[in-house]
Design an enzyme around this catalytic site. Structure first.
Site, PDB file in Angstrom:
ATOM      1  N   LYS A 118       0.813  -1.221   0.000  1.00  0.00           N
ATOM      2  CA  LYS A 118       0.000   0.000   0.000  1.00  0.00           C
ATOM      3  C   LYS A 118       0.841   1.263   0.000  1.00  0.00           C
ATOM      4  O   LYS A 118       0.413   2.291  -0.517  1.00  0.00           O
ATOM      5  CB  LYS A 118      -0.960   0.010   1.197  1.00  0.00           C
ATOM      6  CG  LYS A 118      -2.073  -1.009   1.042  1.00  0.00           C
ATOM      7  CD  LYS A 118      -3.217  -0.713   1.992  1.00  0.00           C
ATOM      8  CE  LYS A 118      -4.361  -1.697   1.764  1.00  0.00           C
ATOM      9  NZ  LYS A 118      -5.457  -1.531   2.720  1.00  0.00           N
TER      10      LYS A 118
ATOM     11  N   LYS B  21      -4.752 -10.007  -7.207  1.00  0.00           N
ATOM     12  CA  LYS B  21      -5.946 -10.124  -6.377  1.00  0.00           C
ATOM     13  C   LYS B  21      -7.066  -9.203  -6.878  1.00  0.00           C
ATOM     14  O   LYS B  21      -6.786  -8.082  -7.299  1.00  0.00           O
ATOM     15  CB  LYS B  21      -5.536  -9.718  -4.954  1.00  0.00           C
ATOM     16  CG  LYS B  21      -6.450 -10.151  -3.871  1.00  0.00           C
ATOM     17  CD  LYS B  21      -5.928  -9.675  -2.520  1.00  0.00           C
ATOM     18  CE  LYS B  21      -5.965  -8.170  -2.368  1.00  0.00           C
ATOM     19  NZ  LYS B  21      -5.684  -7.660  -1.041  1.00  0.00           N
TER      20      LYS B  21
ATOM     21  N   LYS C  48     -10.471  -3.382  -4.708  1.00  0.00           N
ATOM     22  CA  LYS C  48     -11.203  -2.123  -4.875  1.00  0.00           C
ATOM     23  C   LYS C  48     -10.363  -1.109  -5.631  1.00  0.00           C
ATOM     24  O   LYS C  48     -10.879  -0.204  -6.267  1.00  0.00           O
ATOM     25  CB  LYS C  48     -11.497  -1.491  -3.503  1.00  0.00           C
ATOM     26  CG  LYS C  48     -12.332  -2.323  -2.568  1.00  0.00           C
ATOM     27  CD  LYS C  48     -12.324  -1.738  -1.146  1.00  0.00           C
ATOM     28  CE  LYS C  48     -12.995  -2.685  -0.163  1.00  0.00           C
ATOM     29  NZ  LYS C  48     -12.873  -2.314   1.234  1.00  0.00           N
TER      30      LYS C  48
END
Ligand code: TYM
Length: 346
Positions: free
Chosen positions: A121, A205, A208
């Site tokens: 992230k 994966k 969002k």
């Protein structure tokens, strides 16, 4: 060394999990988390909307509360009964952050340095990430241990955070000489829905944050959108194989078979038993059918629920009180264990 093992946690079983209000929910969230919550609802799970986790990256303050209501609506639309599940906003129970601070002083820097999700992230700009993003797994440990949760249904991407939670629990129990005070919670990760991959790339994966909307099925997608995304999903020209080994070598095929299996409650091998030898021309329409019948009604129910935000607020407020009634006594015990001043105590 003592010849008797430390006592293990002997309290009741408790199921708990959370979802961040940081974007639209997708099929991965449904199969990795929501569907499992519904399957476990007779155990009266504690389920929260992780708004404090969401703000570790920028969230528009004008939208955060409505995103929180959307996740609450998704919980209910997926089939959770609010007389069984306690569905509350994390930030409404202030004990989460107080316990997180204490756990910040229990967890070690080296443990957090190993967290792969922070690395993903924060990307190339680690020094510009919030401190909250770094210490995020410690707040997650507090979320779980505040309720002395014993079972945590999550997708595979949360495995490392659950390991850290166990490490925090074990170190707290050891350092403060309170063996068995906190349970070492078990992650519930198994099954073909634990890691749903992108429809455009079977090696990354479903998420969002993927810029392509065709990479995921959103829980608010209608039947046409779901069908179109599955029709366009990346595949290969080969027929489906009859063994899991052969399937593993084909990530996109593996993902679609896994999605089918998770939606119908079968194993991947069961699905191969029916479709081996057939191409995607036959398999995709069958997948569209099961996906549309599972997902499209959730979006419809969400829209109905969101038409009455006051009712959602009523559910969240009542659940926050229920959650606080469990959380506060744990926090009081922890405060006493670490030696904080109180007018009644040391
Ligand atoms: P979040 O909001 O990213 O995701 C919510 C849940 O969905 C699962 N999930 C997936 N499962 C399968 N395939 C995928 N592609 C996929 N993408 C997401 C996640 O594993 C998760 O179970 N840190 C958590 C929220 C949290 C939490 C907690 C969870 C905060 N405190 C305490 C459990 C217990 C998170 O960011 O989930």
């Amino acid at each position: 060394m003592s010849d008797t093992a430390p006592p293990v946690y002997a309290g009741p079983t408790r199921v708990l999990s959370g979802i961040q209000p940081s974007g639209e929910l997708h099929l991965g969230n449904y199969l990795g988390a929501l569907k499992k919550f519904v399957d476990l609802q007779d155990q009266r799970p504690f389920l929260f909307v992780a708004d404090q986790h969401a703000i570790t990256v920028w969230q528009d303050p004008q939208k955060l509360a409505s995103q929180t209501r959307e996740i609450a609506a998704a919980y209910m639309a997926a089939g959770l009964d609010t007389t069984k599940a306690t569905i509350f906003p994390q930030s409404a129970v202030r004990a989460h952050t107080e316990l997180a601070w204490i756990f910040n002083c229990v967890a070690r820097l080296g443990w957090l340095d190993r967290m792969t999700q922070f690395k993903e992230k924060s990307g190339k700009h680690k020094e510009r990430s919030s401190v909250g993003l770094y210490t995020y797994p410690v707040l997650q440990a507090a979320d779980i241990l505040l309720y002395k949760a014993t079972h945590v249904p999550v997708g595979e991407d949360q495995k490392q955070h659950l390991e850290l939670t166990r490490d925090v629990a074990a170190k707290f129990n050891h350092d403060f000489a309170v063996p068995g005070f906190f349970p070492l919670p078990d992650p519930l990760i198994e099954g073909p829905g634990a890691r749903v991959m992108s429809l455009r790339d079977g090696t990354s994966k479903m998420s969002k944050s993927d810029p392509s909307d065709y990479s995921r099925i959103n829980l608010t997608d209608d039947a046409d959108a779901i069908a179109q995304k599955i029709r366009k999903a990346k595949t290969d020209p080969e027929p489906l194989p009859d063994t899991l080994e052969a399937l593993k070598a084909r990530p996109e095929a593996d993902n679609l078979v896994g999605i089918y299996a998770a939606l119908t409650g079968e194993t991947k091998l069961d699905v191969l038993g029916r479709f081996a030898g057939q191409g995607f021309g036959a398999f995709k329409p069958a997948l569209v059918e099961v996906a549309v019948s599972a997902i499209a009604p959730i979006g419809e129910r969400m829209r109905c629920l969101l038409a009455d935000p006051a009712e959602i607020d009523r559910v969240l407020a009542a659940a926050a009180e229920t959650a606080s009634a469990v959380a506060e006594p744990t926090l009081d015990e922890v405060r006493r264990i670490v030696g904080f001043w109180s007018p009644r105590g040391r």
